[in-house]
Design a protein around this motif. Sequence first.
Motif, mmCIF file in Angstrom:
data_model
loop_
_atom_site.group_PDB
_atom_site.id
_atom_site.type_symbol
_atom_site.label_atom_id
_atom_site.label_comp_id
_atom_site.label_asym_id
_atom_site.label_seq_id
_atom_site.Cartn_x
_atom_site.Cartn_y
_atom_site.Cartn_z
ATOM 1 N N PHE A 78 35.856 44.470 47.396
ATOM 2 C CA PHE A 78 36.305 45.001 46.353
ATOM 3 C C PHE A 78 37.121 46.194 47.684
ATOM 4 C CE2 PHE A 78 37.781 48.123 43.419
ATOM 5 C CZ PHE A 78 38.510 48.089 42.943
ATOM 6 N N GLU A 79 36.343 47.047 48.338
ATOM 7 C CA GLU A 79 37.046 48.149 48.271
ATOM 8 C C GLU A 79 37.753 48.124 49.854
ATOM 9 O OE1 GLU A 79 34.136 46.936 48.384
ATOM 10 O OE2 GLU A 79 33.494 49.306 47.100
ATOM 11 N N MET A 80 37.343 47.002 50.355
ATOM 12 C CA MET A 80 38.716 46.512 51.745
ATOM 13 C C MET A 80 39.904 45.431 51.149
ATOM 14 S SD MET A 80 36.174 47.517 54.427
ATOM 15 C CE MET A 80 37.514 46.930 55.700
ATOM 16 N N ALA A 81 40.006 45.152 50.059
ATOM 17 C CA ALA A 81 40.684 44.494 50.121
ATOM 18 C C ALA A 81 41.549 45.819 49.167
ATOM 19 C CB ALA A 81 40.963 43.853 49.216
ATOM 20 N N THR A 82 41.666 46.571 48.549
ATOM 21 C CA THR A 82 42.223 48.653 48.020
ATOM 22 C C THR A 82 42.567 48.943 48.985
ATOM 23 O OG1 THR A 82 40.333 48.017 46.192
ATOM 24 C CG2 THR A 82 41.654 50.216 46.301
ATOM 25 N N GLN A 83 42.171 48.472 49.879
ATOM 26 C CA GLN A 83 43.133 49.905 51.106
ATOM 27 C C GLN A 83 43.738 49.090 51.806
ATOM 28 O OE1 GLN A 83 39.448 49.675 54.413
ATOM 29 N NE2 GLN A 83 38.237 51.626 52.923
ATOM 30 N N GLN A 84 44.255 47.525 51.439
ATOM 31 C CA GLN A 84 45.448 47.436 51.906
ATOM 32 C C GLN A 84 46.397 47.393 51.213
ATOM 33 O OE1 GLN A 84 44.675 46.090 55.197
ATOM 34 N NE2 GLN A 84 43.044 46.813 55.250
ATOM 35 N N GLY A 85 46.002 48.273 49.933
ATOM 36 C CA GLY A 85 47.448 48.337 49.347
ATOM 37 C C GLY A 85 47.806 47.257 47.928
ATOM 38 N N VAL A 86 47.204 46.479 47.698
ATOM 39 C CA VAL A 86 47.672 45.468 46.983
ATOM 40 C C VAL A 86 46.784 45.910 45.482
ATOM 41 C CG1 VAL A 86 48.573 43.454 49.287
ATOM 42 C CG2 VAL A 86 45.596 43.673 47.472
ATOM 43 N N THR A 87 47.407 44.707 44.995
ATOM 44 C CA THR A 87 46.555 44.493 43.344
ATOM 45 C C THR A 87 45.377 43.871 43.499
ATOM 46 O OG1 THR A 87 48.571 44.452 42.233
ATOM 47 C CG2 THR A 87 46.627 43.764 41.301
ATOM 48 N N VAL A 88 44.470 44.204 42.442
ATOM 49 C CA VAL A 88 43.181 43.673 43.629
ATOM 50 C C VAL A 88 42.305 43.655 42.003
ATOM 51 C CG1 VAL A 88 41.142 43.657 44.502
ATOM 52 C CG2 VAL A 88 42.419 45.006 45.563
ATOM 53 N N LEU A 89 42.067 42.413 41.048
ATOM 54 C CA LEU A 89 41.075 42.547 40.348
ATOM 55 C C LEU A 89 39.574 41.724 40.651
ATOM 56 C CD1 LEU A 89 44.323 39.900 38.946
ATOM 57 C CD2 LEU A 89 43.847 42.658 38.554
ATOM 58 N N SER A 90 38.963 41.742 40.270
ATOM 59 C CA SER A 90 37.366 41.896 40.292
ATOM 60 C C SER A 90 36.271 41.620 39.173
ATOM 61 C CB SER A 90 36.888 43.515 40.548
ATOM 62 O OG SER A 90 35.076 42.901 41.179
ATOM 63 N N HIS A 91 36.109 40.358 39.369
ATOM 64 C CA HIS A 91 34.962 39.739 37.874
ATOM 65 C C HIS A 91 33.403 40.656 38.819
ATOM 66 C CE1 HIS A 91 37.139 35.705 37.564
ATOM 67 N NE2 HIS A 91 37.553 36.545 37.041
ATOM 68 N N PRO A 92 33.156 41.022 37.592
ATOM 69 C CA PRO A 92 31.846 41.469 37.506
ATOM 70 C C PRO A 92 30.458 40.320 38.138
ATOM 71 C CG PRO A 92 31.738 41.024 35.468
ATOM 72 C CD PRO A 92 32.997 41.011 36.021
ATOM 73 N N VAL A 93 30.137 38.717 38.222
ATOM 74 C CA VAL A 93 30.194 38.314 37.906
ATOM 75 C C VAL A 93 30.352 37.775 38.981
ATOM 76 C CG1 VAL A 93 28.036 39.261 37.251
ATOM 77 C CG2 VAL A 93 29.182 37.055 36.426
ATOM 78 N N ASN A 94 29.929 36.168 39.913
ATOM 79 C CA ASN A 94 30.583 35.162 40.784
ATOM 80 C C ASN A 94 30.233 34.258 39.264
ATOM 81 O OD1 ASN A 94 30.895 32.396 41.975
ATOM 82 N ND2 ASN A 94 31.375 34.203 43.536
ATOM 83 N N ARG A 95 32.072 34.145 39.833
ATOM 84 C CA ARG A 95 32.590 32.999 38.714
ATOM 85 C C ARG A 95 33.328 31.611 38.804
ATOM 86 N NH1 ARG A 95 35.912 35.978 34.136
ATOM 87 N NH2 ARG A 95 36.344 34.006 33.133
ATOM 88 N N GLY A 96 33.395 31.727 40.302
ATOM 89 C CA GLY A 96 33.158 30.491 40.238
ATOM 90 C C GLY A 96 35.393 30.807 40.825
ATOM 91 N N LEU A 97 35.724 29.949 41.405
ATOM 92 C CA LEU A 97 37.233 30.004 42.138
ATOM 93 C C LEU A 97 38.043 29.623 40.405
ATOM 94 C CD1 LEU A 97 39.490 29.017 44.344
ATOM 95 C CD2 LEU A 97 39.098 26.707 44.826
ATOM 96 N N GLY A 98 37.628 28.389 40.290
ATOM 97 C CA GLY A 98 39.011 28.936 39.422
ATOM 98 C C GLY A 98 38.995 29.653 38.018
ATOM 99 N N ALA A 99 38.053 30.051 37.610
ATOM 100 C CA ALA A 99 37.920 31.333 37.495
ATOM 101 C C ALA A 99 38.873 32.712 37.887
ATOM 102 C CB ALA A 99 36.866 31.973 36.608
ATOM 103 N N ALA A 100 38.622 32.739 38.960
ATOM 104 C CA ALA A 100 39.341 33.513 39.971
ATOM 105 C C ALA A 100 40.837 33.391 40.151
ATOM 106 C CB ALA A 100 38.467 33.394 41.259
ATOM 107 N N LEU A 101 41.579 32.080 40.344
ATOM 108 C CA LEU A 101 42.504 31.689 40.353
ATOM 109 C C LEU A 101 43.005 31.932 38.279
ATOM 110 C CD1 LEU A 101 42.877 28.078 41.875
ATOM 111 C CD2 LEU A 101 43.111 31.202 42.642
ATOM 112 N N LEU A 102 42.289 32.108 37.293
ATOM 113 C CA LEU A 102 42.683 32.295 36.309
ATOM 114 C C LEU A 102 43.411 33.271 35.944
ATOM 115 C CD1 LEU A 102 43.148 30.560 33.334
ATOM 116 C CD2 LEU A 102 41.132 31.201 32.760
ATOM 117 N N THR A 103 41.781 34.391 36.874
ATOM 118 C CA THR A 103 41.744 36.004 36.640
ATOM 119 C C THR A 103 43.622 36.294 37.148
ATOM 120 O OG1 THR A 103 40.396 35.905 36.295
ATOM 121 C CG2 THR A 103 41.094 38.073 37.456
#
Length: 108
Positions: A78-103
Motif C-alpha cells: 500500500f505504501e509503495m503504491a501510494t508513493q507512485q501517485g496512483v489511486t490505491v484502494l485497500s482490502h483489510p484482508v486478502n479476498r482474492g483476485l476476483g474481489a480485487a478486480l471487482l473493487t
Amino acid sequence: MDNIRRAEAAWLDSLYGGPYNRGYSVPHKLIVIIPAYNEGPVIGSTIAGVRAVLQEPPLNDLSSEVIVVDDGSLDNTFEMATQQGVTVLSHPVNRGLGAALLTGFQAA
C-alpha cells in the motif's frame, strides 16, 4: 432492433453533447487495474512499466488512470503504491483476485 439503435444513439448524443460518431467524437479513458498482494518490492516497477506503455502510441492519445488494489497485503504494498501517485484502494484482508478486480471496476 432499429429502435434500440436509435435509443442508443440518443443516449450517446446526450452524454457527449452532439452526434455520436462511432468512436471519433467520444472521449475515451483507459483505466488499468493492478490487483496486488504482497508486491511491495516490485509494485513501483510494475506501475512504472504500465505508465511507460501508456505513453506509447496509440495509447498516449487516451486519457488514462492507474488503480492499484492492495488485497490485504502483509507487507508495504500500500505504501509503495501510494508513493507512485496512483489511486490505491485497500482490502483489510486478502479476498482474492476476483474481489480485487471487482473493487477496481467499482472505483473506475
